[in-house]
Design a protein around this motif. Structure first.
Motif, PDB file in Angstrom:
ATOM      1  N   LEU A   9      35.628  42.703  36.260  1.00  0.00           N
ATOM      2  CA  LEU A   9      36.267  41.953  35.090  1.00  0.00           C
ATOM      3  C   LEU A   9      37.919  42.383  34.888  1.00  0.00           C
ATOM      4  CD1 LEU A   9      35.727  40.262  32.535  1.00  0.00           C
ATOM      5  CD2 LEU A   9      35.327  42.318  31.307  1.00  0.00           C
ATOM      6  N   VAL A  10      38.059  43.570  35.201  1.00  0.00           N
ATOM      7  CA  VAL A  10      39.737  44.116  35.167  1.00  0.00           C
ATOM      8  C   VAL A  10      40.255  43.498  36.275  1.00  0.00           C
ATOM      9  CG1 VAL A  10      41.359  46.045  35.273  1.00  0.00           C
ATOM     10  CG2 VAL A  10      39.070  46.117  33.867  1.00  0.00           C
ATOM     11  N   GLY A  11      39.531  43.348  37.617  1.00  0.00           N
ATOM     12  CA  GLY A  11      40.318  42.841  38.775  1.00  0.00           C
ATOM     13  C   GLY A  11      40.518  41.416  38.558  1.00  0.00           C
ATOM     14  N   ALA A  12      39.703  40.628  37.999  1.00  0.00           N
ATOM     15  CA  ALA A  12      39.988  39.376  37.798  1.00  0.00           C
ATOM     16  C   ALA A  12      40.896  39.111  36.809  1.00  0.00           C
ATOM     17  CB  ALA A  12      38.720  38.775  37.293  1.00  0.00           C
ATOM     18  N   GLY A  13      41.042  39.940  35.929  1.00  0.00           N
ATOM     19  CA  GLY A  13      42.151  39.958  34.731  1.00  0.00           C
ATOM     20  C   GLY A  13      43.506  39.972  35.300  1.00  0.00           C
ATOM     21  N   PHE A  14      43.842  40.985  36.154  1.00  0.00           N
ATOM     22  CA  PHE A  14      45.184  41.276  37.006  1.00  0.00           C
ATOM     23  C   PHE A  14      45.536  39.906  37.705  1.00  0.00           C
ATOM     24  CE2 PHE A  14      44.880  46.001  35.753  1.00  0.00           C
ATOM     25  CZ  PHE A  14      46.292  46.007  36.198  1.00  0.00           C
ATOM     26  N   ASN A  15      44.429  39.365  38.603  1.00  0.00           N
ATOM     27  CA  ASN A  15      44.675  38.302  39.478  1.00  0.00           C
ATOM     28  C   ASN A  15      45.034  37.041  38.577  1.00  0.00           C
ATOM     29  OD1 ASN A  15      44.245  39.598  41.740  1.00  0.00           O
ATOM     30  ND2 ASN A  15      42.192  38.972  42.094  1.00  0.00           N
ATOM     31  N   ALA A  18      48.537  37.484  37.017  1.00  0.00           N
ATOM     32  CA  ALA A  18      49.442  37.927  38.122  1.00  0.00           C
ATOM     33  C   ALA A  18      50.780  37.199  38.047  1.00  0.00           C
ATOM     34  CB  ALA A  18      49.018  38.019  39.403  1.00  0.00           C
ATOM     35  N   GLN A  19      51.623  37.835  38.094  1.00  0.00           N
ATOM     36  CA  GLN A  19      53.266  37.329  37.948  1.00  0.00           C
ATOM     37  C   GLN A  19      53.836  38.204  38.937  1.00  0.00           C
ATOM     38  OE1 GLN A  19      54.048  34.933  36.116  1.00  0.00           O
ATOM     39  NE2 GLN A  19      52.269  35.014  34.926  1.00  0.00           N
ATOM     40  N   LYS A  20      53.492  39.069  39.648  1.00  0.00           N
ATOM     41  CA  LYS A  20      54.042  40.065  40.443  1.00  0.00           C
ATOM     42  C   LYS A  20      53.028  40.008  41.745  1.00  0.00           C
ATOM     43  CE  LYS A  20      58.161  40.528  38.288  1.00  0.00           C
ATOM     44  NZ  LYS A  20      59.279  40.063  38.992  1.00  0.00           N
ATOM     45  N   VAL A  21      53.530  40.346  42.985  1.00  0.00           N
ATOM     46  CA  VAL A  21      52.625  40.575  44.173  1.00  0.00           C
ATOM     47  C   VAL A  21      51.757  41.806  43.928  1.00  0.00           C
ATOM     48  CG1 VAL A  21      52.573  41.124  46.533  1.00  0.00           C
ATOM     49  CG2 VAL A  21      53.966  39.461  45.668  1.00  0.00           C
ATOM     50  N   TRP A  22      52.250  42.901  43.239  1.00  0.00           N
ATOM     51  CA  TRP A  22      51.615  44.052  43.004  1.00  0.00           C
ATOM     52  C   TRP A  22      50.711  43.959  42.103  1.00  0.00           C
ATOM     53  CZ3 TRP A  22      50.614  46.100  38.267  1.00  0.00           C
ATOM     54  CH2 TRP A  22      51.471  45.981  37.077  1.00  0.00           C
ATOM     55  N   MET A  23      50.626  42.855  41.181  1.00  0.00           N
ATOM     56  CA  MET A  23      49.257  42.801  40.367  1.00  0.00           C
ATOM     57  C   MET A  23      48.301  42.252  41.261  1.00  0.00           C
ATOM     58  SD  MET A  23      51.119  41.274  36.849  1.00  0.00           S
ATOM     59  CE  MET A  23      49.695  41.187  35.741  1.00  0.00           C
ATOM     60  N   LEU A  24      48.507  41.297  42.188  1.00  0.00           N
ATOM     61  CA  LEU A  24      47.640  40.807  42.881  1.00  0.00           C
ATOM     62  C   LEU A  24      46.798  41.744  43.819  1.00  0.00           C
ATOM     63  CD1 LEU A  24      49.452  37.312  44.472  1.00  0.00           C
ATOM     64  CD2 LEU A  24      47.388  37.480  42.840  1.00  0.00           C
ATOM     65  N   GLY A  86      50.557  23.438  40.382  1.00  0.00           N
ATOM     66  CA  GLY A  86      50.416  24.394  41.277  1.00  0.00           C
ATOM     67  C   GLY A  86      49.845  25.731  40.764  1.00  0.00           C
ATOM     68  N   GLU A  87      49.496  25.838  39.399  1.00  0.00           N
ATOM     69  CA  GLU A  87      48.870  27.043  39.029  1.00  0.00           C
ATOM     70  C   GLU A  87      47.388  27.092  38.841  1.00  0.00           C
ATOM     71  OE1 GLU A  87      50.790  29.254  37.234  1.00  0.00           O
ATOM     72  OE2 GLU A  87      52.533  28.440  38.104  1.00  0.00           O
ATOM     73  N   GLY A  88      47.036  26.080  39.799  1.00  0.00           N
ATOM     74  CA  GLY A  88      45.249  26.196  40.084  1.00  0.00           C
ATOM     75  C   GLY A  88      44.848  27.495  40.733  1.00  0.00           C
ATOM     76  N   TRP A  89      45.918  28.375  41.245  1.00  0.00           N
ATOM     77  CA  TRP A  89      45.202  29.488  41.944  1.00  0.00           C
ATOM     78  C   TRP A  89      45.167  30.670  40.882  1.00  0.00           C
ATOM     79  CZ3 TRP A  89      47.863  34.222  41.256  1.00  0.00           C
ATOM     80  CH2 TRP A  89      49.275  34.053  41.167  1.00  0.00           C
ATOM     81  N   HIS A  90      45.854  30.376  39.696  1.00  0.00           N
ATOM     82  CA  HIS A  90      45.416  31.450  38.740  1.00  0.00           C
ATOM     83  C   HIS A  90      43.752  31.373  38.112  1.00  0.00           C
ATOM     84  CE1 HIS A  90      49.284  33.294  38.072  1.00  0.00           C
ATOM     85  NE2 HIS A  90      49.914  32.104  38.294  1.00  0.00           N
ATOM     86  N   TYR A  91      43.597  30.070  37.866  1.00  0.00           N
ATOM     87  CA  TYR A  91      42.209  29.701  37.324  1.00  0.00           C
ATOM     88  C   TYR A  91      41.245  30.117  38.505  1.00  0.00           C
ATOM     89  CZ  TYR A  91      44.652  27.174  33.860  1.00  0.00           C
ATOM     90  OH  TYR A  91      45.577  26.862  32.901  1.00  0.00           O
ATOM     91  N   SER A  92      41.415  29.869  39.902  1.00  0.00           N
ATOM     92  CA  SER A  92      40.538  30.016  40.924  1.00  0.00           C
ATOM     93  C   SER A  92      40.214  31.544  40.951  1.00  0.00           C
ATOM     94  CB  SER A  92      41.017  29.748  42.195  1.00  0.00           C
ATOM     95  OG  SER A  92      41.094  28.377  42.347  1.00  0.00           O
ATOM     96  N   LEU A  93      41.235  32.389  40.534  1.00  0.00           N
ATOM     97  CA  LEU A  93      40.967  34.014  40.742  1.00  0.00           C
ATOM     98  C   LEU A  93      40.329  34.422  39.316  1.00  0.00           C
ATOM     99  CD1 LEU A  93      44.336  35.042  42.472  1.00  0.00           C
ATOM    100  CD2 LEU A  93      42.106  34.838  43.648  1.00  0.00           C
ATOM    101  N   GLY A  94      40.895  33.761  38.106  1.00  0.00           N
ATOM    102  CA  GLY A  94      40.506  34.301  37.048  1.00  0.00           C
ATOM    103  C   GLY A  94      39.041  33.899  36.665  1.00  0.00           C
TER     104      GLY A  94
END
Length: 261
Positions: A9-15, A18-24, A86-94
């Motif tokens: 759950l926490v990992g999905a939230g970070f991804n 994510a606004q920075k690479v370190w968050m990913l 181009g924001e679809g990856w946020h939803y895929s990871l979330g």
């Protein structure tokens, strides 16, 4: 399982946010820890509470859940990739948060495993849980087997050193070799990087995602075959059949590469 679900759950939230690479990176690390917890605890839990004659099939349900999850992920990726901003990856990871919540809620309502209760001296509670799970009070023989198994396990001194003894060496070697060589076949690479792999051989972006979706779908369907046959034909025959099939396919791909090169 609770720990694994929470880490998911926490990992999905970070991804997802994510606004920075370190968050990913942190998100992927947390998801990795979650996978480690869930992959170890869930199959063992199922083995400990499942009836003998359905244990193989119920354990395969764990693999089925994984393959269905991969297939659903491929489907979501296919549709989210069409988002114009181009924001679809946020939803895929979330969306990984959805099964994470299911794991956490499900684990809250699960009792401790029977063997775990017996190991901690809670025999009466373990017996009541066994009656509840089986739906009958006629559990004396099975409960006796569980207690005897616990006692036999407790009687083993230096259990890690025992694994290295000659008598247990074949089981020890195969327990390491089977998953090791399974990973070396490259199935994880295909699962994780299928869109990229398909794109390198000339597929377009949408076609690559569609191909990944087809691969995931057949993966899930093959798991159904195992569920309905594992307790009838045995694990060994399925293992040999699957290994032979993988070997033939690997040789086929190698020959294609050699002659095209």
């Amino acid at each position: 399982m609770l720990s694994g679900g929470f880490l998911f759950l926490v990992g999905a939230g970070f991804n997802a946010f994510a606004q920075k690479v370190w968050m990913l990176i942190v998100g992927r690390m947390l998801l990795g820890f979650g996978i480690g917890c869930a992959n170890q605890s869930a199959p063992i839990y199922v083995s400990e509470v499942a009836p003998y004659k359905y244990r193989g099939a119920l354990n395969m349900m764990f693999q089925l859940a994984i393959t269905i999850g991969i297939f659903v992920t491929n489907v979501l990726n296919y549709f989210f990739a069409k988002m114009k901003n181009g924001e679809g990856w946020h939803y895929s990871l979330g969306f990984a948060a959805v099964p994470a919540v299911m794991i956490v809620i499900g684990a809250i309502f699960l009792s401790d495993s029977l063997s775990s209760l017996i190991e901690r001296g809670k025999d009466e509670k373990a017996k009541q849980e066994l009656i509840k799970i089986r739906g009958t009070s006629d559990v004396e023989e099975e409960f006796k087997d569980l207690v005897e198994a616990s006692q036999s396990s407790a009687a083993v001194n230096h259990s890690w050193a025992t694994l290295l003894k000659r008598h247990y060496r074949p089981q020890f070697v195969m327990a390491i070799a089977i998953p090791f060589f399974q990973q070396l076949t490259g199935m994880n690479v295909i699962t994780f990087y299928a869109p990229v792999l398909f794109r390198t051989i000339g597929f377009g972006s949408n076609a690559s995602l569609m191909s990944s979706m087809i691969t995931g779908g057949f993966n899930a369907l093959a798991t159904f075959v195992s569920i309905f046959t594992v307790d009838k034909v045995g694990r060994r025959k399925l293992f040999l059949e699957g290994s032979a099939q993988m070997f033939i396919c690997q040789v086929h791909f190698l020959l294609i590469y050699i002659f095209n090169y």
